[in-house]
Design a protein around this motif. Structure first.
Motif, PDB file in Angstrom:
ATOM      1  N   GLY A 246    -125.747 -24.392 -86.472  1.00 50.65           N
ATOM      2  CA  GLY A 246    -127.120 -23.907 -86.401  1.00 50.65           C
ATOM      3  C   GLY A 246    -128.139 -24.787 -87.082  1.00 50.65           C
ATOM      4  O   GLY A 246    -129.296 -24.367 -87.266  1.00 50.65           O
ATOM      5  N   LEU A 247    -127.752 -26.006 -87.425  1.00 52.71           N
ATOM      6  CA  LEU A 247    -128.644 -26.921 -88.133  1.00 52.71           C
ATOM      7  C   LEU A 247    -128.774 -28.228 -87.359  1.00 52.71           C
ATOM      8  O   LEU A 247    -127.831 -28.664 -86.698  1.00 52.71           O
ATOM      9  N   PRO A 248    -129.936 -28.884 -87.434  1.00 55.63           N
ATOM     10  CA  PRO A 248    -130.065 -30.197 -86.800  1.00 55.63           C
ATOM     11  C   PRO A 248    -129.218 -31.220 -87.539  1.00 55.63           C
ATOM     12  O   PRO A 248    -129.158 -31.222 -88.769  1.00 55.63           O
ATOM     13  N   VAL A 249    -128.547 -32.074 -86.793  1.00 59.15           N
ATOM     14  CA  VAL A 249    -127.729 -33.118 -87.412  1.00 59.15           C
ATOM     15  C   VAL A 249    -128.630 -34.273 -87.829  1.00 59.15           C
ATOM     16  O   VAL A 249    -129.411 -34.797 -87.028  1.00 59.15           O
ATOM     17  N   VAL A 250    -128.536 -34.656 -89.079  1.00 59.99           N
ATOM     18  CA  VAL A 250    -129.348 -35.740 -89.638  1.00 59.99           C
ATOM     19  C   VAL A 250    -128.403 -36.782 -90.227  1.00 59.99           C
ATOM     20  O   VAL A 250    -127.580 -36.469 -91.091  1.00 59.99           O
ATOM     21  N   GLY A 251    -128.518 -38.014 -89.759  1.00 61.11           N
ATOM     22  CA  GLY A 251    -127.688 -39.074 -90.290  1.00 61.11           C
ATOM     23  C   GLY A 251    -128.159 -39.517 -91.660  1.00 61.11           C
ATOM     24  O   GLY A 251    -129.351 -39.774 -91.864  1.00 61.11           O
ATOM     25  N   PHE A 252    -127.226 -39.571 -92.616  1.00 58.01           N
ATOM     26  CA  PHE A 252    -127.586 -40.110 -93.920  1.00 58.01           C
ATOM     27  C   PHE A 252    -127.867 -41.604 -93.734  1.00 58.01           C
ATOM     28  O   PHE A 252    -127.058 -42.329 -93.138  1.00 58.01           O
ATOM     29  N   PRO A 253    -129.007 -42.102 -94.226  1.00 66.98           N
ATOM     30  CA  PRO A 253    -129.444 -43.468 -93.886  1.00 66.98           C
ATOM     31  C   PRO A 253    -128.560 -44.571 -94.456  1.00 66.98           C
ATOM     32  O   PRO A 253    -127.850 -44.384 -95.452  1.00 66.98           O
ATOM     33  N   SER A 254    -128.644 -45.706 -93.807  1.00 67.99           N
ATOM     34  CA  SER A 254    -127.939 -46.892 -94.297  1.00 67.99           C
ATOM     35  C   SER A 254    -128.646 -47.406 -95.544  1.00 67.99           C
ATOM     36  O   SER A 254    -129.791 -47.023 -95.831  1.00 67.99           O
ATOM     37  N   PRO A 255    -128.030 -48.304 -96.296  1.00 66.92           N
ATOM     38  CA  PRO A 255    -128.674 -48.826 -97.510  1.00 66.92           C
ATOM     39  C   PRO A 255    -129.923 -49.642 -97.222  1.00 66.92           C
ATOM     40  O   PRO A 255    -130.721 -49.873 -98.129  1.00 66.92           O
ATOM     41  N   LYS A 256    -130.126 -50.021 -95.960  1.00 60.38           N
ATOM     42  CA  LYS A 256    -131.317 -50.801 -95.605  1.00 60.38           C
ATOM     43  C   LYS A 256    -132.467 -49.927 -95.115  1.00 60.38           C
ATOM     44  O   LYS A 256    -133.576 -50.427 -94.907  1.00 60.38           O
ATOM     45  N   GLU A 257    -132.197 -48.638 -94.908  1.00 56.24           N
ATOM     46  CA  GLU A 257    -133.237 -47.737 -94.425  1.00 56.24           C
ATOM     47  C   GLU A 257    -133.985 -47.108 -95.588  1.00 56.24           C
ATOM     48  O   GLU A 257    -133.417 -46.831 -96.643  1.00 56.24           O
ATOM     49  N   ASP A 258    -135.260 -46.864 -95.343  1.00 56.53           N
ATOM     50  CA  ASP A 258    -136.098 -46.177 -96.329  1.00 56.53           C
ATOM     51  C   ASP A 258    -136.907 -45.125 -95.587  1.00 56.53           C
ATOM     52  O   ASP A 258    -137.949 -45.407 -95.018  1.00 56.53           O
ATOM     53  N   ARG A 259    -136.395 -43.923 -95.546  1.00 51.99           N
ATOM     54  CA  ARG A 259    -137.078 -42.837 -94.851  1.00 51.99           C
ATOM     55  C   ARG A 259    -136.902 -41.544 -95.633  1.00 51.99           C
ATOM     56  O   ARG A 259    -135.921 -41.360 -96.367  1.00 51.99           O
ATOM     57  N   PRO A 260    -137.840 -40.640 -95.498  1.00 52.21           N
ATOM     58  CA  PRO A 260    -137.742 -39.372 -96.226  1.00 52.21           C
ATOM     59  C   PRO A 260    -136.558 -38.552 -95.718  1.00 52.21           C
ATOM     60  O   PRO A 260    -136.218 -38.583 -94.529  1.00 52.21           O
TER      61      PRO A 260
END
Length: 321
Positions: free
Chosen positions: A12-26
């Motif tokens: 029941g939740l949207p799947v969100v990928g935990f970011p790579s070490p090069k990503e900078d996103r909230p």
């Protein structure tokens, strides 16, 4: 679910990928996402695939970054190229982190799509230790499952195993588990060529209806025995207390559908999923007419193939290799 794209929603939740070490996103609130953990790669010199960090490194960064005390759902994607790291090691990471994840209620292990690995070649492992480590777990699923040790678990409500060939040992593990809260069971049975050796008699204890008292959804899917299963379902005691039933993704023909129509009433169901089938349009219309109050899914009709040499008719399940 499909092997063509990653999960977009889980528990029941949207799947969100935990970011790579090069990503900078909230990042979203820890409790408002099903967190997908998978290794990240990039192209290096000579078109070499370079791993940015190992799964274990990413897992440790996840534990240090997210408020894991509020995480409710996890999705494990690709954990190493060509399964160089055994799946058992990843399961152990999750098991050893149980104290850090007190709110965890759902795990799907093996969210790999076709371009990452063919279904039949996903090298998974026993997921029973996850159930044992998380006594409040409500949902457990896996793709490529070939073993499952019997467990005793009072909270597990949903169990889903996807396989191009589900071994009898997995079914035996499920049917000999004590799961008093189980409400939904989905099994991709697959084909004999890839290890799917489950026969109709193996399903008899499940169809008899005495194993899981709270079962309300049953999916026996992706099977080359779909007509035989449909015939058994037509008289199976378990059906009377189901709210939804799926015989999708397999080789269901007019013969199996006729058995369903001639068997016990199915009008109490809210939904009957038969998509990816080999039914004629006339039979599909008969099903719709016979079940006016049931959401009958009949999309993805298939056409059988005839061998030009010997005239043998070939029908294929949706997902095998």
């Amino acid at each position: 679910m499909s092997v063509e794209e990653h999960l977009k929603e889980f528990h029941g939740l949207p799947v969100v990928g935990f970011p790579s070490p090069k990503e900078d996103r909230p990042l979203p609130d820890a409790a408002e996402a099903a967190w997908r953990i998978a290794v990240d790669e990039e192209w290096g010199p000579g078109y070499q695939r370079l791993l940015l960090e190992s799964f274990e490194q990413k897992w440790q960064r996840f534990l240090a970054t997210v408020d894991t005390g509020r995480v409710r759902a996890l999705v494990v994607g690709e954990w190493s190229e060509y399964f160089a790291v055994p799946a058992e090691k990843i399961v152990r990471l999750l098991v050893d982190s149980a104290e850090r994840l007190p709110a965890l209620r759902a795990v799907f292990f093996g969210d790999l799509i076709r371009e990452e690995s063919d279904l039949a070649y996903i090298e998974l492992c026993d997921l029973a230790p996850l159930a044992e480590a998380y006594p409040l777990l409500e949902e457990l699923g896996g793709r490529g499952v070939d073993v499952f040790t019997p467990v005793r678990h009072s909270a597990l409500r949903t169990l889903r195993f996807e396989s191009g060939g589900l071994p009898r040992a997995v079914l035996t593990g499920v049917l000999t588990s004590e799961l008093p809260a189980l409400e939904s069971l989905n099994l991709w049975l697959g084909v004999d060529e890839y290890g799917g050796d489950i026969t109709l008699p193996d399903l008899a204890p499940l169809l008899a209806g005495g194993l899981f008292p709270k079962l309300r959804h049953l999916g026996l899917e992706d099977s080359e025995l779909q007509d035989e299963i449909a015939t058994a379902i037509a008289a199976a005691p378990v059906v009377a207390r189901l709210e939804s039933l799926s015989l999708a993704l397999g080789t269901l023909t007019d013969e199996g559908a006729a058995a369903l129509l001639a068997g016990q009433p199915l009008t109490h169901l809210t939904s009957l999923d038969l998509h990816h089938h080999y039914l004629t349009e006339a039979t599909s219309e008969r099903l719709r007419a016979a079940l006016p109050g049931v959401a009958v899914r009949l999309d993805e009709p298939q056409e059988a193939e005839e061998d030009e040499d010997d005239g043998e008719i070939w029908r294929y399940v949706a997902f095998s290799e």
